[in-house]
Design an enzyme around this catalytic site. Structure first.
Site, PDB file in Angstrom:
ATOM      1  CB  CYS A 103      -0.865  -0.061   1.259  1.00  0.00           C
ATOM      2  SG  CYS A 103      -1.975   1.307   1.435  1.00  0.00           S
ATOM      3  CB  CYS A 117      -9.082   9.320   6.674  1.00  0.00           C
ATOM      4  SG  CYS A 117      -7.443   8.988   5.999  1.00  0.00           S
ATOM      5  CB  CYS A 331      -4.690   6.237   5.710  1.00  0.00           C
ATOM      6  SG  CYS A 331      -5.388   5.063   4.590  1.00  0.00           S
TER       7      CYS A 331
HETATM    8  N1  SAH Z   1      -7.388   9.185  -1.215  1.00  0.00           N
HETATM    9  C1  SAH Z   1      -7.614   7.897  -1.760  1.00  0.00           C
HETATM   10  C2  SAH Z   1      -6.618   6.823  -1.324  1.00  0.00           C
HETATM   11  C3  SAH Z   1      -6.151   6.804   0.091  1.00  0.00           C
HETATM   12  S1  SAH Z   1      -7.253   6.245   1.343  1.00  0.00           S
HETATM   13  C4  SAH Z   1      -9.031   7.456  -1.480  1.00  0.00           C
HETATM   14  O1  SAH Z   1      -9.780   8.190  -0.869  1.00  0.00           O
HETATM   15  O2  SAH Z   1      -9.403   6.394  -1.943  1.00  0.00           O
HETATM   16  C5  SAH Z   1      -7.437   4.541   1.075  1.00  0.00           C
HETATM   17  C6  SAH Z   1      -8.737   3.981   1.585  1.00  0.00           C
HETATM   18  O3  SAH Z   1      -8.732   3.852   3.023  1.00  0.00           O
HETATM   19  C7  SAH Z   1      -9.931   4.850   1.246  1.00  0.00           C
HETATM   20  O4  SAH Z   1     -11.005   4.054   0.842  1.00  0.00           O
HETATM   21  C8  SAH Z   1     -10.205   5.509   2.574  1.00  0.00           C
HETATM   22  O5  SAH Z   1     -11.496   6.026   2.607  1.00  0.00           O
HETATM   23  C9  SAH Z   1      -9.932   4.371   3.529  1.00  0.00           C
HETATM   24  N2  SAH Z   1      -9.773   4.761   4.943  1.00  0.00           N
HETATM   25  C10 SAH Z   1      -9.176   5.838   5.452  1.00  0.00           C
HETATM   26  N3  SAH Z   1      -9.241   5.858   6.789  1.00  0.00           N
HETATM   27  C11 SAH Z   1      -9.882   4.736   7.140  1.00  0.00           C
HETATM   28  C12 SAH Z   1     -10.271   4.173   8.398  1.00  0.00           C
HETATM   29  N4  SAH Z   1     -10.013   4.786   9.539  1.00  0.00           N
HETATM   30  N5  SAH Z   1     -10.931   2.998   8.360  1.00  0.00           N
HETATM   31  C13 SAH Z   1     -11.189   2.368   7.193  1.00  0.00           C
HETATM   32  N6  SAH Z   1     -10.853   2.845   5.990  1.00  0.00           N
HETATM   33  C14 SAH Z   1     -10.222   4.027   5.967  1.00  0.00           C
END
Ligand code: SAH
Length: 344
Positions: A103, A117, A331
């Site tokens: 990732c 996030c 993330c």
């Molecule tokens: N900006 C891009 C890629 C990075 S985030 C996007 O939005 O897709 C990667 C994935 O992890 C996204 O689906 C995001 O919504 C998810 N994500 C982020 N924080 C999270 C959390 N606390 N729990 C579960 N998924 C999460």
């Protein structure tokens, strides 16, 4: 400041060599050292004359990352890397039955500010260059001694907010002189930037597309994903329909299930109505709790009910294997803890 050699495509490196009066075949040798042997120091390039190695050393940096920290739950490994400018980024190594995935982060911090996030806590710092993304793969391979076969752009950052560097990164890792990772083994995940989806339709490589939807309507999605105000659900769906029509490739929708927020049967019904009959797949992700955000995972029963409701619309659904939650794999969490970044 020196340039990073991995910011160059094979053709760009050939041109640079030609410009300094070197033979273009040297590009093949250099790429072999960089991408097949994962060399991190120019002095390892022993089939190159010392004089050329010195010229490369004067112009280029070979490796842009140092490991600051790593954490493992026995299977997946999360890395915190330090960039040359002392900023930190995270990558996660995920071994699967069919291969090894990574990732990759595309930015330091993030502008999207999705409510659940951790990446955007502390704000956006800067884009990563193509080579800094490539170096995440090289350094993880060198650490683990394993070859990466699958790449997901799901680390910190929004890939379509850094689209030129992301496309260049894909070109480098996909090229046969480079990492030779199959385009179908590369997935771009986006918050739903419609222009990016349209650009991907014309991108000559068959990479996978994942959309972070997380809500079936604008009322709810506005609250979870602020970017929804700019690209509402109907704009995303229009872009996705066009993408499917143009590429005939299946699109993944990611849906982080949050207790009492977006996990009701009504939400599942609404999502089912919206996606039924389309060439899509839904990946349900029980949310990784981030302390300050106060979001929790739904119970197993609620997750199951959501899953079954979607299935009743003949939609392909999976529940993401819970890798990494014990190692702050959500993330941005490791970077945040290490650098003591807090919400402002
Ligand atoms: N900006 C891009 C890629 C990075 S985030 C996007 O939005 O897709 C990667 C994935 O992890 C996204 O689906 C995001 O919504 C998810 N994500 C982020 N924080 C999270 C959390 N606390 N729990 C579960 N998924 C999460």
């Amino acid at each position: 400041m020196k340039r990073l050699i991995k910011d160059l495509t094979f053709d760009e490196l050939k041109k640079w060599l030609e410009n300094i009066g070197e033979k273009p075949f040297r590009a093949s040798q250099i790429f072999e050292w960089l991408y097949k042997k994962n060399a991190t120091d120019v002095m390892q390039f022993t089939n190159l004359p010392l004089e050329l190695r010195e010229k490369i050393d004067d112009e280029f940096l070979i490796n842009s990352l140092q490991i600051l920290e790593h954490q493992s739950d026995g299977k997946s490994i999360k890395f915190l890397f330090e960039l040359c400018d002392k900023n930190g980024i995270e990558s996660v190594f995920l071994p699967y039955r069919y291969g090894n995935a990574i990732c990759v982060s595309t930015q330091v911090g993030c502008k999207m500010n999705c409510r659940f996030c951790a990446s955007a806590i502390g704000g956006f710092v800067r884009n990563l260059s193509a080579g800094e993304m490539v170096d995440q793969i090289i350094n993880v391979e060198n650490f683990t001694g394993k070859r990466i076969t699958n790449v997901v752009l799901m680390g910190s950052g929004e890939p379509f907010d850094n689209i030129e560097n992301v496309f260049k990164f894909i070109e480098i890792i996909n090229s046969k002189e480079g990492k030779n990772i199959g385009a179908r083994h590369i997935t771009i995940s986006t918050v739903g930037i419609a222009e990016g989806i349209y650009r991907l339709c014309d991108f000559p490589k068959q990479v996978n597309l994942a959309i972070s939807l997380h809500a079936p309507n604008n009322r709810l999605r506005d609250k979870l994903v602020p970017m929804n105000k700019k690209y509402p659900v109907e704009d995303i769906m229009k872009a996705v329909d066009y993408y499917i029509q143009k590429t005939n490739r299946r699109v993944t929708f990611e849906y982080a299930l949050i207790d009492g927020v977006n996990d009701s049967i009504e939400c599942a019904e609404e999502l089912g109505q919206m996606l039924k009959g389309k060439l899509v797949h839904v990946n349900l992700i029980p949310v990784n709790p981030v302390e300050e955000k106060g979001f929790r995972r739904p119970s197993k029963e609620k997750i199951k009910a959501f899953f079954e409701t979607l299935r009743s619309y003949q939609i392909q659904v999976t529940i993401r294997r819970e890798l990494g939650s014990s190692i702050s794999a959500a993330c941005g969490q490791l970077r945040r803890r290490y650098f003591n970044i807090s919400e402002n």
